[in-house]
Design an enzyme around this catalytic site. Sequence first.
Site: not given
Length: 447
Positions: A153-155, A176, A151, A282
């Site tokens: 992601g924004g970061m 990650k 995936a 979150d």
Amino acid sequence: MELFFVSGALNNSRYKIDREITIGRDVSNDIVIPDSAVSLVHCRIHFHNGCTLITDLGSTNGIHLNGQRIISSELHDGDGLSIGRNRIRVEVPGKARKKEAALATKPPAFVTIVEKGESEPRGTAIGMPEIKELSGNIFGTVTYFLKRKIADGGMGAVYEAEQFGAEGFIKKVAIKTILPAYVQKASFVSSFIGEAKLVANLVHQNIVQIHHLGRHDNGYYIAMEYIDGVNLMDFMSYHAALNRQVPVEIATFIASRICRGLEYAHSKKDEKGDSLGLVHRDVSPNNVMITHEGEVKLTDFGVARAAHFMEDDEEYLVGSVEYMSPEQADCTPVDGRSDLFSLGLIYYELLTGIRVFQCKGDNTDETVELVKEAIIPDPCKYRPDLPAGVAKILMKCLKKKPEERYQSAGELSYTLEHEMYSKGYGPTIVTLAKYLEELRCDQATSS
């Protein structure tokens, strides 16, 4: 005790150590060393049972004491420390200085065990191996091979990877990564590193386990438990595609498992027995995973805390603002009850298929105002067959004022489980695993 910098960025500087301190490149440290070879938070000096200790905090280049890399060791007068490109001498006023020869002596990697009454170490007889015990410092390299991107992601991104060990050992993990742009934000990186270390000790069946925080080139990455399954957003999308509602008992079971993970995290204490006050911040469908074995796991504790500093990143906040509590949207202090409100929004969506604070386009500001108002429609409007007990639990989770909600995740967990099992039977992870498999087959057949 004093530290005297013999060479490096702080050459000829002297620091008196009379309390616990940290040393590193980041300005948050007590001793800041402007050296790229020094990690942001490199090590700490602390006290235990009358001894002064230095402990590596997961630095990239490590600490060398008297020529040998160590993880944690006692400090003595005359010891020589190397931190990055900096040479430091330990000085204890009133103590005789160690001879230079002693500084070059390396402590043994093993200790021979001698029991009371024995004049020789065990295992020295002919034909018997000497029995040795490992010391506290064992070093090796961790190698990861990235197989595929899972995936974006924004970061950063998440990859499926393999961790390699000795003798053909291979373990599947998730990696990650963080985008280089965020590595330049000191406040983000400091928080990310500190939180990653904190959540490394969260070990619970309903929380994704973090294994390792590492550094590669100019970026950072986290190695974590690999989850073979789907996230909750996909789970709900399957139902929408099939025009099907999530069974009440399945939705309640999922909510209860998330809640048990939160209960554990909220109640986590440090080594002194003090509460860490950990809040996820979150709790959203993208951060909940369901394994093919029916386990429900909450993820992204560390990144959620770090993201709290990223007010200017609207792209990231869009994904979370729909599941914020009113107090979080209002930028006021939050506690565990904020996570329970977010969980209530997930539970509501699971049961009704309705996202209470649906963001229209990119209008984040409008959504934030809706969250602050916290006007919650009656869930029975969308699902008339909803049991009264479930609707009552749901609406209490979503009270605007924290003091009117459930006051702890433990209280909510008990209430959800009583709703499921008070009749003597109810869903289990096996139930959820079978349901997920059937759902995926139905979804594949229809597409």
